[in-house]
Design an enzyme around this catalytic site. Structure first.
Site, short mmCIF file in Angstrom:
data_model
loop_
_atom_site.label_atom_id
_atom_site.label_comp_id
_atom_site.label_asym_id
_atom_site.label_seq_id
_atom_site.Cartn_x
_atom_site.Cartn_y
_atom_site.Cartn_z
N ASP A 1 36.17 -7.53 55.65
CA ASP A 1 36.71 -8.20 56.84
C ASP A 1 36.31 -9.67 56.84
O ASP A 1 35.66 -10.14 57.78
CB ASP A 1 36.22 -7.50 58.13
CG ASP A 1 34.70 -7.50 58.26
OD1 ASP A 1 33.99 -7.70 57.24
OD2 ASP A 1 34.21 -7.31 59.39
N ASP B 1 31.24 -11.61 53.56
CA ASP B 1 32.21 -10.91 52.70
C ASP B 1 32.70 -11.89 51.62
O ASP B 1 32.79 -11.53 50.44
CB ASP B 1 33.45 -10.48 53.50
CG ASP B 1 33.13 -9.58 54.67
OD1 ASP B 1 33.34 -8.37 54.57
OD2 ASP B 1 32.66 -10.10 55.70
N ASN C 1 35.28 -8.68 61.69
CA ASN C 1 34.81 -10.02 62.04
C ASN C 1 35.86 -10.77 62.85
O ASN C 1 35.53 -11.58 63.72
CB ASN C 1 34.45 -10.81 60.77
CG ASN C 1 33.14 -10.32 60.19
OD1 ASN C 1 32.25 -9.89 60.92
ND2 ASN C 1 33.02 -10.37 58.87
N THR D 1 32.68 -3.84 52.71
CA THR D 1 31.80 -4.75 53.45
C THR D 1 32.28 -5.00 54.87
O THR D 1 31.87 -5.98 55.50
CB THR D 1 31.64 -6.08 52.67
OG1 THR D 1 32.94 -6.63 52.44
CG2 THR D 1 30.93 -5.86 51.34
N PHE E 1 26.94 -3.50 63.20
CA PHE E 1 28.32 -3.81 63.55
C PHE E 1 29.37 -3.01 62.76
O PHE E 1 30.27 -2.40 63.35
CB PHE E 1 28.56 -5.32 63.36
CG PHE E 1 29.94 -5.77 63.72
CD1 PHE E 1 30.34 -5.85 65.04
CD2 PHE E 1 30.85 -6.11 62.73
CE1 PHE E 1 31.63 -6.26 65.37
CE2 PHE E 1 32.14 -6.53 63.05
CZ PHE E 1 32.53 -6.60 64.37
N ASN E 2 29.29 -3.01 61.42
CA ASN E 2 30.35 -2.36 60.63
C ASN E 2 30.49 -0.88 60.97
O ASN E 2 31.61 -0.34 60.98
CB ASN E 2 30.08 -2.50 59.12
CG ASN E 2 30.30 -3.91 58.61
OD1 ASN E 2 30.95 -4.72 59.26
ND2 ASN E 2 29.74 -4.21 57.45
N HIS F 1 24.28 -10.45 54.51
CA HIS F 1 24.44 -8.99 54.44
C HIS F 1 25.28 -8.51 53.25
O HIS F 1 24.84 -7.74 52.42
CB HIS F 1 25.11 -8.49 55.74
CG HIS F 1 24.41 -8.92 56.98
ND1 HIS F 1 23.24 -8.35 57.41
CD2 HIS F 1 24.72 -9.87 57.91
CE1 HIS F 1 22.86 -8.91 58.54
NE2 HIS F 1 23.74 -9.84 58.87
N ASP F 2 26.56 -8.92 53.23
CA ASP F 2 27.53 -8.25 52.35
C ASP F 2 27.28 -8.41 50.85
O ASP F 2 27.55 -7.46 50.08
CB ASP F 2 28.95 -8.72 52.70
CG ASP F 2 29.37 -8.24 54.08
OD1 ASP F 2 28.77 -7.28 54.58
OD2 ASP F 2 30.30 -8.84 54.65
#
Ligand code: BDR
Ligand code: CA
Length: 322
Positions: A14, A19, A43, A127, A168-169, A241-242
């Site tokens: 996203d 990402d 996102n 991701t 979140f994801n 993160h991703d």
């Protein structure tokens, strides 16, 4: 590495600054071959993340088809994260416009086609919310055996970020996440346990900027933008993160990875979206519940940053038409 067979991969996400950086790394790995890019809302809306995915593909020279995902999660209403990624979902530096048409197939059908046509097992880097991956598993269970690994950024064994119990994801689409964890397909999970430790510090941004090519400049500016809100929240660096979903798959030796059983909470009033992992406090639980995930818990931060710098160096000479 020339005669080593590359692993076919699908990038599902996203984008989103982190990402985009994950895809920047995957694209220059000499061990991966990107067969498709698929988008999901998160996102920002799926329209915006799809436009961003196509702009990122133009920036990086990704020629695999880009397909748009489902408009919303399997069962719940869409959510977005503009606070972190801005109005466009990828605010910050100017990017090239898409240079290829959007794929005529939707994300799930493109994923299915890639799996069907692949001789080798395909790895999916997920991701964003797991909506597309879950829809694929539900619609085409016969293709499960063609998936080598689903490497996700999502969840957290010890804490959440969007709400105390959920990351979140996973919170965007808990039913999808549950479908993925329960699927029997090998899952590698990079949750907040590791991604909050993968901090890229402002001095690292400068290392990236000083690489001096167009992609490194844009990556540094993505990090500048991503840092703004994190600085306000008290972070010393940007938690990237991703990229961990890609790097922990390629370089497990720089990570601490543990086998665990992970359940996804889909109904709790305060805990919907929580990834409940047996973190080792209940030693016999593994007898009752088979481990279903490789959960990444820690990273050697400096090596993580070095790999990021090495990746952007590989874009030397790439011209970007803005
Ligand atoms: C995850 O949420 C998104 O905002 C990021 O792109 C990352 O995938 C972190 O919780
Ligand atoms: Ca993401």
């Amino acid at each position: 590495m020339d005669n080593v067979k590359k692993i076919p991969v699908i990038l599902d996400g996203d984008p989103g600054h982190d990402d985009a950086i994950a895809w920047t790394i995957a694209n220059v790995s000499d061990r991966l071959e990107i067969r498709a890019v698929t988008t999901v809302g998160g996102n920002q809306t799926v329209e915006k993340t799809t436009y961003n995915a196509r702009r990122i593909a133009a920036l990086l020279g990704i020629t695999a088809p880009v397909a748009k995902g489902n408009p919303g999660p399997l069962m719940s209403k869409p959510m977005t994260a503009g606070t972190f990624h801005g109005e466009t979902g990828l605010d910050g530096p100017k990017l090239p416009e898409p240079d290829r048409p959007l794929c005529e197939l939707g994300a799930v059908e493109l994923m299915a086609k890639v799996l069907r046509e692949s001789e080798d097992p395909v790895t999916i880097f997920s991701t964003g919310a797991q909506t597309n991956v879950a829809a694929l598993l539900l619609a085409h269970p016969e293709l499960k055996e063609k998936i080598g690994c689903i490497s996700i950024m999502g969840g957290g064994i010890q804490y959440g970020n969007w709400v105390p119990a959920a990351e979140f994801n996973i919170l965007v689409d808990p039913e999808a996440a549950k479908t993925v964890f329960d699927s029997g397909v090998p899952v590698q999970m990079c949750g907040l346990d590791v991604t909050e430790k993968a901090l890229v510090m402002p001095e690292d941004f400068e290392r990236i900027r000083h690489v001096g090519n167009e992609v490194s400049r844009i990556v540094a500016e993505w990090l500048d933008f991503f840092m703004i809100v994190h600085r306000e929240m008290g972070y010393e660096g940007a938690p990237l993160h991703d990229p961990n979903a890609v790097l922990s798959y390629l370089y497990p030796e720089i990570y601490d990875i543990r086998e665990m059983h992970v359940d996804v909470e889909t109904s709790g009033l305060f805990t919907r979206g929580c990834t409940v992992g047996n973190y080792g406090m209940i030693p016999n639980r593994g007898v009752l519940e088979k481990n279903n995930a490789r959960v990444v818990m820690n990273v050697d931060r400096e090596k993580f940053v070095d790999l990021l710098v090495e990746a952007v160096k590989k874009y030397d000479g790439r011209e970007v038409k803005l």
